[in-house]
Design an enzyme around this catalytic site. Sequence first.
Site, short mmCIF file in Angstrom:
data_model
loop_
_atom_site.label_atom_id
_atom_site.label_comp_id
_atom_site.label_asym_id
_atom_site.label_seq_id
_atom_site.Cartn_x
_atom_site.Cartn_y
_atom_site.Cartn_z
N SER A 44 -1.77 2.29 -3.19
CA SER A 44 -3.69 2.32 -3.70
C SER A 44 -3.51 4.12 -3.72
CB SER A 44 -4.13 2.18 -1.56
OG SER A 44 -4.73 1.74 -2.09
N ASP A 159 -3.84 -4.90 -5.05
CA ASP A 159 -3.25 -3.65 -3.50
C ASP A 159 -2.25 -3.86 -3.23
OD1 ASP A 159 -3.20 -1.16 -1.75
OD2 ASP A 159 -5.16 -1.68 -0.65
#
Length: 309
Positions: A44, A159
């Site tokens: 991320s 993610d």
Amino acid sequence: MARLEPHGFGLALGGGGAKGYAHIGVLYELHARGLRPAAIAGTSVGAMVGALLAAGYEPAEIERRFRAVPPDEAFRREHDAPPSFLGLAGLRRMLEDALGPQRTFADLPVPFAVTAVDLHTGRLVYLRRGPVVPAVLASAAVPGIFPPVPWGEGHLLVDGGVLDNVPVRLARRLAPGLPVVAVVLTPRPDQLTADSGVRFLADVPVFGKAIQRLRYVRALHYFMRSVDIAGAHLTHWRLAHDRPEVVIAPQVGDVGLLAGPEVADEVIARGRQAFEAAWPQMQRALQPWRRWWRAWRRPSNDDAEVLEL
């Protein structure tokens, strides 16, 4: 101050949105001591910071580029993106300006890879080949909040923090036999504050107070709070299992996921403070004899559930 570069180390940069300014504080302290990672793994926002670091940017330039993203542009949706609540248009542009849209992992001077999760298979994915920017955006695609990224034949990626928010195992794969320094932005479960996830949309300029009171937005707040709780437990379970040699844990639990550059000074300072607290641990981890102990003690492979794309 003595400079320690005996055998290098792998750097694992965790996810956490605007908490990621703490990564930059850690990088300032590493560079001040003449320390450079032998390999970098990111999830991320850790993937965003890690990509710039792997490309050769100094911490001050990484900070400047993040601060320069206009808050009202950072999370703008692109018209052709898959369904999502927000987008990453401004951050995409920043990454493309810094790296170039066609730059590949093989072009980076420092070995680098990111984590993602395949929505179709439910598996953790390591991305270490092909273009860098789409891989970084996939690693940052918080499900439902930011658009998923189609990848290759039949993969839809989100993610990496869904399954592995601090990619210690990936850092070991990139730098076998070296100590892993993990920068953890996720609060421990016993440190979760009452508003750690529930206020995340309050930081986005386009959402005024009236919108904040809408029922569906409040419901989304509650959902994000539950995701925060589950993520905190999973992250710290994995850290206990993966055992990085050094853990740097900035106290950033009160920083909103989507906060803007106005938090940068404070969060960078907390990253610096966390590094100072972990410095004795890092000095011990970098002692040369420990490399041979790690090579003898640890298996060379990680889990079979990882899919490399």
